[in-house]
Scaffold this motif. Structure first.
Motif, PDB file in Angstrom:
ATOM      1  N   VAL A 198       0.854  -1.128  -0.089  1.00 16.05           N
ATOM      2  CA  VAL A 198       0.069   0.071  -0.145  1.00 16.05           C
ATOM      3  C   VAL A 198       0.788   1.204   0.031  1.00 16.05           C
ATOM      4  O   VAL A 198       1.763   1.306   0.614  1.00 16.05           O
ATOM      5  CB  VAL A 198      -0.870   0.284   1.425  1.00 16.05           C
ATOM      6  N   GLY A 199       0.430   2.258  -0.627  1.00 18.56           N
ATOM      7  CA  GLY A 199       1.391   3.517  -0.835  1.00 18.56           C
ATOM      8  C   GLY A 199       0.413   4.614  -1.221  1.00 18.56           C
ATOM      9  O   GLY A 199      -0.653   4.724  -1.308  1.00 18.56           O
ATOM     10  N   VAL A 200       1.185   5.839  -2.048  1.00 20.16           N
ATOM     11  CA  VAL A 200       0.455   6.841  -2.193  1.00 20.16           C
ATOM     12  C   VAL A 200       1.115   7.132  -3.515  1.00 20.16           C
ATOM     13  O   VAL A 200       2.295   6.837  -4.039  1.00 20.16           O
ATOM     14  CB  VAL A 200       0.883   8.116  -1.268  1.00 20.16           C
ATOM     15  N   ASP A 201       0.219   7.249  -4.755  1.00 21.97           N
ATOM     16  CA  ASP A 201       0.818   7.508  -6.079  1.00 21.97           C
ATOM     17  C   ASP A 201       1.328   9.042  -6.183  1.00 21.97           C
ATOM     18  O   ASP A 201       1.198   9.860  -5.070  1.00 21.97           O
ATOM     19  CB  ASP A 201      -0.359   7.187  -7.065  1.00 21.97           C
ATOM     20  N   ALA A 202       1.773   9.415  -7.436  1.00 22.88           N
ATOM     21  CA  ALA A 202       2.268  10.774  -7.717  1.00 22.88           C
ATOM     22  C   ALA A 202       1.188  11.956  -7.242  1.00 22.88           C
ATOM     23  O   ALA A 202       1.892  13.137  -7.137  1.00 22.88           O
ATOM     24  CB  ALA A 202       2.855  10.696  -9.077  1.00 22.88           C
ATOM     25  N   ASP A 203       0.057  11.670  -7.546  1.00 18.66           N
ATOM     26  CA  ASP A 203      -1.088  12.865  -7.163  1.00 18.66           C
ATOM     27  C   ASP A 203      -1.353  12.698  -5.974  1.00 18.66           C
ATOM     28  O   ASP A 203      -2.384  13.600  -5.563  1.00 18.66           O
ATOM     29  CB  ASP A 203      -2.211  12.342  -8.198  1.00 18.66           C
ATOM     30  N   GLY A 204      -0.873  11.655  -4.828  1.00 19.75           N
ATOM     31  CA  GLY A 204      -1.191  11.855  -3.341  1.00 19.75           C
ATOM     32  C   GLY A 204      -2.390  11.025  -3.241  1.00 19.75           C
ATOM     33  O   GLY A 204      -2.873  11.107  -2.187  1.00 19.75           O
ATOM     34  N   THR A 253      -3.088   4.014  -2.702  1.00 22.96           N
ATOM     35  CA  THR A 253      -3.132   2.970  -3.728  1.00 22.96           C
ATOM     36  C   THR A 253      -3.310   1.691  -3.071  1.00 22.96           C
ATOM     37  O   THR A 253      -2.946   1.732  -1.533  1.00 22.96           O
ATOM     38  CB  THR A 253      -1.743   2.763  -4.719  1.00 22.96           C
ATOM     39  N   ARG A 254      -3.689   0.549  -3.703  1.00 29.78           N
ATOM     40  CA  ARG A 254      -3.969  -0.697  -3.209  1.00 29.78           C
ATOM     41  C   ARG A 254      -3.074  -1.570  -3.175  1.00 29.78           C
ATOM     42  O   ARG A 254      -1.755  -1.339  -4.187  1.00 29.78           O
ATOM     43  CB  ARG A 254      -5.010  -1.354  -3.757  1.00 29.78           C
ATOM     44  N   PRO A 255      -2.750  -2.560  -2.321  1.00 26.77           N
ATOM     45  CA  PRO A 255      -1.415  -3.517  -2.552  1.00 26.77           C
ATOM     46  C   PRO A 255      -1.664  -4.076  -4.040  1.00 26.77           C
ATOM     47  O   PRO A 255      -2.824  -4.532  -4.286  1.00 26.77           O
ATOM     48  CB  PRO A 255      -1.549  -4.309  -1.471  1.00 26.77           C
ATOM     49  N   ARG A 256      -0.439  -4.489  -4.664  1.00 29.21           N
ATOM     50  CA  ARG A 256      -0.630  -5.167  -5.728  1.00 29.21           C
ATOM     51  C   ARG A 256       0.485  -6.193  -6.031  1.00 29.21           C
ATOM     52  O   ARG A 256       1.632  -6.232  -5.671  1.00 29.21           O
ATOM     53  CB  ARG A 256      -0.345  -4.009  -6.910  1.00 29.21           C
ATOM     54  N   LEU A 257       0.080  -7.563  -6.342  1.00 28.83           N
ATOM     55  CA  LEU A 257       0.939  -8.458  -6.687  1.00 28.83           C
ATOM     56  C   LEU A 257       0.987  -8.442  -8.309  1.00 28.83           C
ATOM     57  O   LEU A 257       0.109  -8.633  -8.964  1.00 28.83           O
ATOM     58  CB  LEU A 257       0.173  -9.760  -6.515  1.00 28.83           C
ATOM     59  N   ILE A 258       2.454  -8.179  -8.739  1.00 29.62           N
ATOM     60  CA  ILE A 258       2.579  -8.325 -10.242  1.00 29.62           C
ATOM     61  C   ILE A 258       3.623  -9.522 -10.550  1.00 29.62           C
ATOM     62  O   ILE A 258       4.456  -9.794 -10.018  1.00 29.62           O
ATOM     63  CB  ILE A 258       3.368  -6.985 -10.267  1.00 29.62           C
ATOM     64  N   VAL A 259       2.995 -10.119 -11.754  1.00 28.97           N
ATOM     65  CA  VAL A 259       3.832 -11.214 -11.997  1.00 28.97           C
ATOM     66  C   VAL A 259       4.280 -10.672 -13.358  1.00 28.97           C
ATOM     67  O   VAL A 259       3.782 -10.019 -14.236  1.00 28.97           O
ATOM     68  CB  VAL A 259       2.793 -12.382 -12.431  1.00 28.97           C
ATOM     69  N   PHE A 260       5.868 -11.074 -13.587  1.00 31.22           N
ATOM     70  CA  PHE A 260       6.380 -10.690 -14.842  1.00 31.22           C
ATOM     71  C   PHE A 260       6.418 -11.889 -15.823  1.00 31.22           C
ATOM     72  O   PHE A 260       6.960 -12.970 -15.677  1.00 31.22           O
ATOM     73  CB  PHE A 260       7.989 -10.463 -14.565  1.00 31.22           C
TER      74      PHE A 260
END
Length: 164
Positions: free
Chosen positions: A104-110, A113-120
């Motif tokens: 979880v975090g904050v995007d460039a606009d403030g 964001t939700r947590p995200r699982l990314i598969v490459f």
């Protein structure tokens, strides 16, 4: 033969006659648009990720409501060749990351964001020779990252996987 319009009794409107194929070109257009054989490699990979993730959701669905899953072509993260071991938020095969858990975090606009699982996709595909091996790699990546997200061991997430 050209198409002809005829009138039906009762005023139902124009009906087209059967179309002949005088030049022998055959039927035109896509005959079977939604069959799996017409999927691109990317679409097949996405479907495989969702199949593996569906099994995890069956076990931990209520605890994974806030987790998004995504597929990215290649890792878009800063990589340092001097790093001997990745953090728990990265599932890797040696120096190559195969997936990542973005907290979880904050995007460039403030905005939050939700947590995200990314598969490459490309690194996982490069290690797979067939559908069964692809599924094994995806099970490894998804179980490892979901275990990190839930703060449990990977064998609790996927007990049927051979973790040796």
């Amino acid at each position: 033969m050209t198409e002809q319009a005829t009138s039906r009794p009762g005023g139902f409107g124009a009906v087209r006659a059967a179309h002949r194929d005088p030049r022998g070109r055959g039927l035109r257009g896509i005959l079977m648009p939604d069959l799996p054989r017409h999927r691109t490699r990317s679409e097949q990979f996405d479907a495989a990720v969702l199949d593996v993730y569906a099994n995890v959701l069956d076990r931990f669905g209520d605890r994974l409501d806030g987790l998004d899953i995504a597929v990215d072509m290649i890792p878009r993260m800063r990589m340092d060749a001097s790093i001997a071991q990745w953090s728990d938020e990265v599932a890797a095969d040696g120096p190559v990351p195969l997936g990542r858990l973005v907290p979880v975090g904050v995007d460039a606009d403030g905005a939050p964001t939700r947590p995200r699982l990314i598969v490459f996709r490309r690194p996982v595909e490069e290690r797979s020779t067939d559908r069964a091996e692809l599924e094994q790699w995806l099970r490894y990546v998804i179980a490892t990252l979901v275990a990190t997200y839930l703060n449990v061991t990977p064998d609790l997430v996927d007990p049927g996987f051979d973790w040796d």
